[in-house]
Design a protein around this motif. Structure first.
Motif, PDB file in Angstrom:
ATOM      1  N   ARG A 203      43.677  42.753  48.717  1.00  0.00           N
ATOM      2  CA  ARG A 203      44.844  41.995  48.902  1.00  0.00           C
ATOM      3  C   ARG A 203      44.655  40.683  48.422  1.00  0.00           C
ATOM      4  N   ASP A 204      45.502  40.019  47.947  1.00  0.00           N
ATOM      5  CA  ASP A 204      45.386  38.517  47.728  1.00  0.00           C
ATOM      6  C   ASP A 204      44.967  37.516  48.807  1.00  0.00           C
ATOM      7  N   GLU A 206      45.359  34.648  49.365  1.00  0.00           N
ATOM      8  CA  GLU A 206      46.491  33.525  49.967  1.00  0.00           C
ATOM      9  C   GLU A 206      47.655  34.119  50.220  1.00  0.00           C
ATOM     10  N   THR A 207      48.035  35.107  49.606  1.00  0.00           N
ATOM     11  CA  THR A 207      49.241  35.768  49.838  1.00  0.00           C
ATOM     12  C   THR A 207      49.354  36.979  50.514  1.00  0.00           C
ATOM     13  N   GLY A 208      48.345  37.502  50.423  1.00  0.00           N
ATOM     14  CA  GLY A 208      48.251  39.052  51.335  1.00  0.00           C
ATOM     15  C   GLY A 208      48.802  40.206  50.300  1.00  0.00           C
ATOM     16  N   ALA A 209      49.468  39.727  49.010  1.00  0.00           N
ATOM     17  CA  ALA A 209      50.072  40.770  48.072  1.00  0.00           C
ATOM     18  C   ALA A 209      48.870  41.662  47.589  1.00  0.00           C
TER      19      ALA A 209
END
Length: 432
Positions: A203-204, A206-209
């Motif tokens: 997961r990213d 910063e964004t959790g994407a």
């Protein structure tokens, strides 16, 4: 284009370690993107650092021992196939390069993706036979036509790449579905602790994407194609040298029988295979599968008194450094004792760098060493690959140093059958 070829250890240390910030990936790696995308081999900067952090835990030395049973099981399966084919029949010529490609692909599928890829070995091998020559040609050509143009070679390239992409996408889709299904869609102990699991779960910060699907594809293709291809070439060249030097093959067999016993190896036993490691090291010296490292000068530099202007293509060929007469006595001769500890200590560290050097040294080096030691020891313990009456193999110098025409005949050793042994009489065991 200005090309600077450097072939001394101090040059390697300068470009890859001391002044690495002055050098980036060369144009050759940009051509590789047509096949591998922006995976760990071709990416740079923050993308490379992020992806390296994700895959690094998979290849920590202290965790790699869990793969040794798979190395042994797949090697045993290959040996049983050879024994069955030879039972009561005249010796047939084995294409050692093809055999090692099928083996390392099966190992990569099981260890990195928890998938059985044995049925795909021929298709992937044929695809590589199309893709790699096209990329090699494009890295050497002064001018390249767009791959989108519907030329016959381009159509074959895209068809071959589509074959690997279908396989890879199937692996990814199955894993995404399994992990999205929650506990009911997994084994009791969760998803397999493999590379694919790490990529799908990433997961990213910063964004959790999740990682973009194209990036997951690029990393899987990179490890599938680049990982098994180089190891297969290393094994094929090692068995070629052992075929030419049967006394060394016998020494490896004796060591394997003594240290491994009749069963499958353990990581601790593999660490004791000093003769086997020297043999493989010498084969990698003479025939490094990744035969050159290339960089582009991002700014002006001076290397050993030579001016390297910004934009220059800098080559650091292992194939030259590993055979430099100032570093190696009689450099074309096969002599595994070059890698006795006292002789290694007497050479500059960068006289030998089959896995690269610096911050971009191969992330899978320790994994590859365990695999190489396990396969070579088990094969030599079980028998001997004797050179077939055929022309000498020709190295195919492209993206990798491929072993073409390494033909051999399998001669089993007279070993008493033991549970788990790799002798022809051994009882077949289920792959764990």
């Amino acid at each position: 284009m200005r090309l600077v070829v450097l072939s001394r250890p101090e040059h390697v240390a300068h470009v890859l370690v001391a002044q690495a910030r002055r050098y980036g990936k060369s144009v050759s790696y940009r051509e590789l993107e047509h096949a591998l995308g922006r995976g760990l081999v071709t990416s740079e900067g923050e993308l490379w650092r992020r992806q390296r952090r994700i895959v690094q835990p998979m290849f920590l030395r202290r965790t790699l021992g869990r793969f040794v049973p798979t190395f042994a099981a797949e090697t045993r399966r290959m040996l049983e196939g050879w024994a069955s084919a030879a039972d009561g029949a005249p010796p047939a010529d084995l294409d050692v390069g093809r055999e090692m490609t099928a083996l390392t692909l099966a190992i990569a599928g099981r260890t990195l993706f928890s998938a059985d890829l044995r049925g795909e070995a021929r298709a992937i091998g044929d695809a590589l036979d199309v893709v790699l020559p096209v990329i090699t040609h494009r890295t050497e050509a002064l001018f390249n036509l767009p791959l989108a143009w519907p030329l016959p070679a381009h159509r074959r390239f895209h068809a071959a790449l589509a074959t690997t992409d279908r396989l890879v996408q199937g692996l990814i889709d199955a894993r995404v579905r399994a992990q999205a299904a929650g506990p009911a869609g997994r084994a009791a102990d969760g998803p397999p602790a493999d590379l694919l699991a790490a990529l799908v779960a990433a997961r990213d910060p910063e964004t959790g994407a999740p990682m973009p699907s194209r990036q997951v594809r690029d990393e899987v293709v990179t490890f599938l194609m680049a990982g098994h291809e180089t190891t297969a070439n290393a094994l094929a060249w090692t068995f070629h040298e052992l075929g030419q030097h049967p006394a060394w093959a016998d020494r490896v067999a004796e060591e394997a029988a003594r240290e491994l016993g009749p069963g499958d190896p353990t990581p601790e036993a593999l660490a004791r295979l000093e003769t086997t490691r020297r043999v493989v090291s010498e084969a990698l010296r003479l025939h490094p599968p990744a035969w050159t490292v290339e960089r582009e000068a991002l700014e002006d530099d001076v290397v050993d008194g030579w001016r390297v202007p910004k934009g220059s293509l800098v080559m650091l060929p292992q194939l030259l450094v590993h055979r430099h007469p100032a570093l190696w006595d009689d450099p074309a001769r096969f002599d595994p004792d070059r890698f006795l500890p006292e002789r290694v200590a007497a050479r500059p560290r960068m006289a030998y760098f089959p896995f690269g050097a610096g911050q971009r040294q191969c992330v899978g080096e320790d994994f590859a060493w365990l695999e190489l030691l396990a396969v070579v020891a088990l094969v030599c313990r079980a028998g001997r690959l004797e050179p077939a009456p055929a022309p000498a193999p020709a190295p195919e110098v492209g993206i990798t140093l491929r072993a073409r025409g390494v033909l051999a005949r399998w001669r089993p050793r007279a070993l008493a059958p033991s549970p788990g042994a790799c002798a022809p009489a051994a009882v077949s065991q289920e792959v764990p």
